[in-house]
Design a protein around this motif. Sequence first.
Motif: not given
Lengths: 331, 289
Positions: A17, A19-20, A23-25, A284
């Motif tokens: 994942e 992080r953007i 939030r983790w995608y 995302s």
Amino acid sequence: MTSFPRPALDLRNLRTEFRIRDRWYPAVRNVSVSLMPNETLAVVGESGSGKSVTALSILRLLPHAGARIQGGEVLFEGQDLVTLSEREMSSIRGNSIAMIFQEPMTSLNPTMTVGDQIAEAILIHRGGSRMQAKAEALRLLEEVKIPSPKSRLDEYPHQFSGGMRQRVMIAMALACHPRVLLADEPTTALDVTIQAQVLSQLEELKQAYGMSMLFITHNLGVVAQIADRVAVMYAGEIVELATVDALFAKPMHPYTAALLRAMPRADRGTENLEPIPGSVPALSAVPAGCSYAPRCPFKERTCLDLHPELVSSGDPGHLVRCPVRPVGGVH
Amino acid sequence: MTIEVASVAVSQPSRLWLAFSKNPLFWLGALLLAIIVAVAVLAPLIAPHDPLEQNIVARLEPPSAEFLFGTDNYGRDVLSRLIYGARISLMVGFVAILIAMTIGCTIGIVAGYVGGVLDQLVMGVLDVMLSFPALLLGLMIAAMLGASLQNLIIAIAITEIAPFARVARAPTIALKQQDFVIAGRALGFGPVRIMGVHILPNLISDVVVMSSLWMASAIRTEASLSFIGLGVPPPTPTWGSMIREGFDNILDAWWLAVFPSLAILLTVLALNLLGDALRDAIDPKLRGE
């Protein structure tokens, strides 16, 4: 089951994942694939499909901040690489599993001679004297067919052309006789004639060293030339897994078929090229159902809500992540 | 069969050499510095008098054939003291910068490479250090440690750590994302080896260029600290303390303060000219103007 040889590298539900904005995608979503001994497995897909991230996850080379392996296992010789300490990982990197990169122009340290750079890898993992390491470096340069290797040993990377540098990178990767070679688009930055030379050289060396190779590329022509099996990736997951012959003869996933139609071929005119409309979804914004549904001409209503599993297509060893699959393939 | 022809590129050092060999200011700076260094090295051979020898009869003599730059309050030859003072000034500048460069680069590279909380913490502390003028910080440290040549060097080195750390940190952050660093990690190189063997050599030229500019600032700080009495204790001649002593008699013996001031001016000018020329030669944006 016992008759199957143990895979050289076994990915099980690997999930990486990014992080953007806090939030983790997932960039790699539950990828499971086995690399068998002496096998070349090609991973193909568009930019952003997660193929490079998969390779970097195997060696745990992703940046510490902003990326994490969230789940799954990477089994290598009975060990799960995901759980190893950084120190244990260092002794695997370059020694048992090596990697070569896309950009030969920037993958060598500009301030060190080529010989020293190759010798460095040998000294770390194998020990021994500088003299021995230098002698081994010379042997490796000969092995990757660098002309007049003796004088080349003491030259700097800027004195080498792109194709030569990629050979030096290959020599460095081979220095410690790795069991597995991860090749991340190693020929993409090279022109076509050099590309063919490097490819056939990689194939020879793979045989000579008894390695398994994970070959990442977006070039289906290269896949046809080098691979035994192919994993097609889309939006972070494998959508089709098959032998190279089966994949080219009878693509099951609409995305694979579209990729093949978008590939220029010498025996057809360019007017037959069909670009795939749209683009890979952003990390995302991956759709809830089938990730490919928004671009798929065969989509049905269920495709938009139901996430398909990677299941057998009916042919042995041919897996596909598409429940629709028009009969007789999607040609 | 190989059809490749290796690209022939001009190597980094010779490109640099081309860039500043055409710059007349570089040659002026180099010449000045060469003269000053030669004077410092050859001091015992070229000084006409003993710099410490007092002569009550010849107090405050104006410049003459016997005493080219005159004599001071104790009858000591100003020229000889100036020549010996060059040794202190250059040594303080050189040693302090060497220490600052070593510590500063280490801090900058580690902070840049490790990143995250450590980076923010270290750079925060360095920003606080940078917010003090070098002289004020040096003054604080010199006052704490006491006046001696060694403490002076330590004080100046500490004031110059922060700028070196900054100059080393920025390229480290760019370099750690370079393919050859990632390729090095893929070959199993540990962080210490990557920082020392693969990052440091790629940024050292930037740091060395900057060090000539900061050496000038170190020499200025030395003079300033000596001027306010926190430098090397008397009777050792240093340029800063000579100006300080000359200051008391500035109205009737101008030569006492003027000649050491000129010496500092010329040294700082030489180093700045050299540093500017080197920076221009290295910075591709300024090249070719």
